[in-house]
Design a protein around this motif. Structure first.
Motif, PDB file in Angstrom:
ATOM      1  N   LYS A 125     -10.933  32.267 -24.469  1.00 27.62           N
ATOM      2  CA  LYS A 125     -11.588  31.920 -25.749  1.00 27.62           C
ATOM      3  C   LYS A 125     -11.579  33.133 -26.691  1.00 27.62           C
ATOM      4  CE  LYS A 125     -15.086  30.288 -23.407  1.00 27.62           C
ATOM      5  NZ  LYS A 125     -16.320  29.669 -22.912  1.00 27.62           N
ATOM      6  N   ASP A 148      -8.827  25.516 -36.157  1.00 23.34           N
ATOM      7  CA  ASP A 148      -8.573  24.290 -35.401  1.00 23.34           C
ATOM      8  C   ASP A 148      -7.072  24.114 -35.110  1.00 23.34           C
ATOM      9  OD1 ASP A 148     -10.348  22.300 -34.416  1.00 23.34           O
ATOM     10  OD2 ASP A 148      -9.221  20.848 -35.624  1.00 23.34           O
ATOM     11  N   MET A 151      -5.929  26.695 -32.606  1.00 19.91           N
ATOM     12  CA  MET A 151      -6.375  26.368 -31.241  1.00 19.91           C
ATOM     13  C   MET A 151      -5.412  25.360 -30.592  1.00 19.91           C
ATOM     14  SD  MET A 151      -9.896  24.718 -29.765  1.00 19.91           S
ATOM     15  CE  MET A 151     -10.896  26.109 -30.131  1.00 19.91           C
ATOM     16  N   GLU A 152      -4.991  24.379 -31.355  1.00 19.85           N
ATOM     17  CA  GLU A 152      -4.052  23.385 -30.799  1.00 19.85           C
ATOM     18  C   GLU A 152      -2.742  24.053 -30.381  1.00 19.85           C
ATOM     19  OE1 GLU A 152      -4.498  20.292 -29.728  1.00 19.85           O
ATOM     20  OE2 GLU A 152      -6.554  20.799 -30.249  1.00 19.85           O
ATOM     21  N   PHE A 260     -16.239  28.905 -32.260  1.00 19.16           N
ATOM     22  CA  PHE A 260     -15.988  27.569 -31.704  1.00 19.16           C
ATOM     23  C   PHE A 260     -17.084  26.587 -32.117  1.00 19.16           C
ATOM     24  CE2 PHE A 260     -12.890  27.784 -27.969  1.00 19.16           C
ATOM     25  CZ  PHE A 260     -12.394  29.041 -28.278  1.00 19.16           C
ATOM     26  N   SER A 261     -16.683  25.410 -32.576  1.00 19.43           N
ATOM     27  CA  SER A 261     -17.660  24.318 -32.729  1.00 19.43           C
ATOM     28  C   SER A 261     -17.851  23.695 -31.342  1.00 19.43           C
ATOM     29  CB  SER A 261     -17.118  23.257 -33.697  1.00 19.43           C
ATOM     30  OG  SER A 261     -16.015  22.604 -33.103  1.00 19.43           O
ATOM     31  N   GLU A 263     -17.310  20.671 -30.480  1.00 18.09           N
ATOM     32  CA  GLU A 263     -16.146  19.807 -30.182  1.00 18.09           C
ATOM     33  C   GLU A 263     -14.958  20.672 -29.722  1.00 18.09           C
ATOM     34  OE1 GLU A 263     -17.725  19.671 -33.208  1.00 18.09           O
ATOM     35  OE2 GLU A 263     -18.911  17.884 -32.695  1.00 18.09           O
ATOM     36  N   GLN A 264     -14.760  21.765 -30.417  1.00 16.40           N
ATOM     37  CA  GLN A 264     -13.636  22.642 -30.049  1.00 16.40           C
ATOM     38  C   GLN A 264     -13.830  23.211 -28.645  1.00 16.40           C
ATOM     39  OE1 GLN A 264     -13.943  25.245 -33.422  1.00 16.40           O
ATOM     40  NE2 GLN A 264     -12.274  24.230 -34.521  1.00 16.40           N
ATOM     41  N   ARG A 267     -13.034  20.531 -26.058  1.00 15.12           N
ATOM     42  CA  ARG A 267     -11.587  20.309 -25.942  1.00 15.12           C
ATOM     43  C   ARG A 267     -10.913  21.470 -25.202  1.00 15.12           C
ATOM     44  NH1 ARG A 267      -6.841  18.561 -25.988  1.00 15.12           N
ATOM     45  NH2 ARG A 267      -5.177  19.460 -27.221  1.00 15.12           N
TER      46      ARG A 267
END
Ligand code: A3P
Length: 288
Positions: A125, A148, A151-152, A260-261, A263-264, A267
């Motif tokens: 992370k 975002d 991260m993907e 990081f949110s 949701e992130q 995931r």
């Protein structure tokens, strides 16, 4: 510039053309390792430049000359990068190198030598966050887009040297026995003198406590950030622009919490967990 102009692909991995070439990658494959060589292996943004400061000092008993007179990229060159061919004859023995290669890209002579390896692992992370800022400041890398989006890319392995999980796994499944030691960035942040003692024992350096303390002082985040031979201030702004983000950015563990949110995070954890399923070793940090 387009991605095609910035990167080349080498055996399935993207690498920046600014620092790598077909010749440099061939040079790496034909490189002759010596038994006394030490190579620090990292996934990018896991503490590579830190090891470029630490290794010469541990190997030479704390003589500050190399870290004060030789830029980090020539002092402890990357196996795969262009500079190695330029400086190889000037490296003093025992030689120290760094590499981002996964295990299976290491050259034949590495396997037949007794060269030692220090594998530095960092919480993925924080690797992601550090890499995100690095892509903003490094003119020889592509724009990371939003956090975002980046991260993907990271999770899919569409970044330098591929997937973090594959890199870590590759260096866990080796035939190296006691030629390899594992250390984490977090261990080094938490107690650098203790980390230095471990490294020194592994390399048989036999450092006094006074020397360990001296090396720790010179390898601290703030001292390194002020060292022009290590802070990349010698590099023209078009390649590395510290006004956008300094190379020595924060130097802490856990900065991911500021990025990081929820949701992130969910995931990220689910992807990494799935990829580590069935592995015989466990990661030293909890992923959540
Ligand atoms: P941050 O961006 O989180 O600050 P690499 O050398 O593999 O590219 O890794 C760079 C990361 O290591 C950066 O992380 C940088 O600040 C950190 N780093 C380098 N030297 C350090 C030191 N002496 N102490 C703590 N962190 C250090």
């Amino acid at each position: 510039m387009s991605s095609e102009e910035i990167y080349m692909t080498y055996r399935g991995y993207i690498v920046p053309k600014e620092t790598h070439s077909l010749e440099s990658l061939k040079f790496a494959q034909e490189f002759t390792f010596k038994d006394s060589d030490v190579v620090a292996v990292t996934f990018p943004k896991s503490g590579t430049v830190w090891m470029q400061e630490i290794l010469p000092l541990v190997l030479n008993g704390g003589d500050l000359t190399p870290i004060h007179t030789i830029p980090n990229w020539d002092r402890v060159p990357w196996l795969e990068e262009k500079r190695l061919a330029v400086v190889v004859d000037q490296l003093s023995s025992p030689r120290a190198l760094v590499t981002h290669f996964p295990y299976h890209l290491m050259p034949p002579s590495f396997h037949t030598s007794k060269a030692k390896v220090i594998y530095v692992m960092r919480n993925p992370k924080d690797v992601l966050v550090s890499s995100y800022y690095f892509h903003q400041m490094a003119g020889f890398l592509d724009d990371p887009g939003t956090f975002d989006e980046f991260m993907e890319k990271f999770l899919e392995g569409r970044v330098l040297f591929g997937k973090w999980t594959d890199h870590v796994k590759s260096w866990r499944h080796t035939e190296l026995g006691d030629r390899i030691m594992y250390i984490t960035y977090e261990e080094m942040v938490q107690d650098l003198p203790a980390a230095l003692r471990r490294i020194s024992d592994f390399l048989g350096s036999n450092l006094s406590e006074e020397t360990v303390q001296k090396i720790a002082e010179h390898c601290s985040f703030n001292t390194m950030k002020a060292n022009n031979m290590s802070n990349f201030s010698l590099v023209p702004k078009q390649y590395m622009d510290s006004n956008k983000s300094p190379f020595f950015r924060k130097g802490v563990s856990g900065d991911w919490k500021n990025h990081f949110s929820s949701e992130q995070l969910a995931r990220f954890i689910s992807v990494i967990r799935k990829e580590m399923e069935g592995e015989s070793f466990s990661l030293p940090w909890s992923l959540d």
